[in-house]
Motif scaffolding. Structure first.
Motif: not given
Length: 302
Positions: A101, A140, A292
């Protein structure tokens, strides 16, 4: 073994409602300037709201306490040369790969504990948390902890009191920063320490902890779901080689110190590591994130 406290429940999932909460929190905090304004991004305020079940008043109090702490502790001003001695053995370091991720990975080796200074250990970890955040990709907000228990013993473990002090900082001032914590092959002797530390964690945080074991099918599936196993270090069940080089890591941190100074708006604090004052001996083979997928959390072995 220090994790981030977060909330157990959420006040709905309506994006519009949550955006309104962020705006409400901004108004409640009032005008901010300098580093406080830099720190209190929309994403930051969302994390604090999440940690307080989207209660604006509670989130406001939490943010204000963090701003007071940051003003006194000044984590953004810590430089590698000030904490490099704590990192000589590679007990905590930032990997040069991310998970699938794109999250920054911190590698921890409790068996390589090399000092007894509670404040030194805290300051070293805070520096690396700030560095990990600095190196998060856009969009993120979380990081990953990978903890290798090779060589772990109670004699190399931090005291429960030091662990508690660190947890208090992390849960109060770095909410919702932990994505996953991989505990790789912890020995039986670790469980007593874990039970003591777990007492200070909230249930949602505990659920982010993955116990992983060599030659275990569920553990292997878990690791493949989060990492590119072909490049994952052998210490964590992958095929790559993990070698900590303190001089190389110090050079990397010195470069990041320059980035941090520019980000926070000051360039007057020299990085002595950049001038050649590095100590000895991280980096791991570069891993490119891909995919993912996720797997279920491996159950705790007790």
């Amino acid at each position: 073994m220090f994790l981030f406290k977060s909330s157990q429940h959420h006040d709905g999932n309506d994006p519009i409602q949550r955006d309104a909460k962020v705006k409400e929190l901004k108004v409640a905090l009032g005008p901010l300037s300098g580093r406080n304004a830099k720190f209190c991004t929309d994403a930051c305020l969302r994390r604090y709201l999440e940690a307080r079940n989207w209660n604006v008043d509670k989130a406001k109090k939490m943010v204000e306490e963090t701003l007071k702490w940051r003003d006194a502790y000044k984590p953004e001003e810590i430089r590698w040369h000030e904490v490099a001695h704590e990192g000589e053995t590679g007990k905590v370091s930032r990997a040069n790969f991310h998970d699938r991720e794109g999250r920054t990975v911190l590698i921890m080796r409790p068996g390589k504990q090399n000092t007894t200074s509670a404040e030194g250990n805290v300051r070293h970890l805070v520096y690396l948390l700030e560095n990990a955040i600095l190196n998060l990709p856009e969009g993120q907000e979380q990081m990953v902890w990978m903890i290798d228990y090779t060589g772990f013993s109670m004699s190399t473990s931090l005291s429960v009191r030091t662990a508690r002090d660190i947890i208090n900082i992390l849960q109060n001032h770095y909410p919702e920063r932990l994505g996953i914590a991989v505990l790789y092959n912890p020995p039986r002797i670790f469980y007593a320490f874990w039970r003591a530390v777990k007492y200070f964690l909230d249930p949602k945080t505990s659920q982010k902890v993955k116990f992983v074991y060599p030659k275990n099918k569920d553990s292997a599936e878990l690791m493949r779901s989060y990492f590119d196993v072909e490049n994952l270090p052998k210490e964590f069940g992958g095929n790559a080689t993990l070698e900590y080089d303190h001089e190389e890591f110090s050079r990397m941190m010195a470069e990041d110190d320059v980035k941090a100074s520019r980000y926070w708006g000051f360039d007057d604090k020299p990085s002595y590591a950049a001038q050649g004052c590095v100590t000895r001996d991280i980096t791991v083979q570069s891993i490119l994130p891909s995919g993912h997928s996720k797997a279920e959390v491996a159950p705790e072995p007790f």
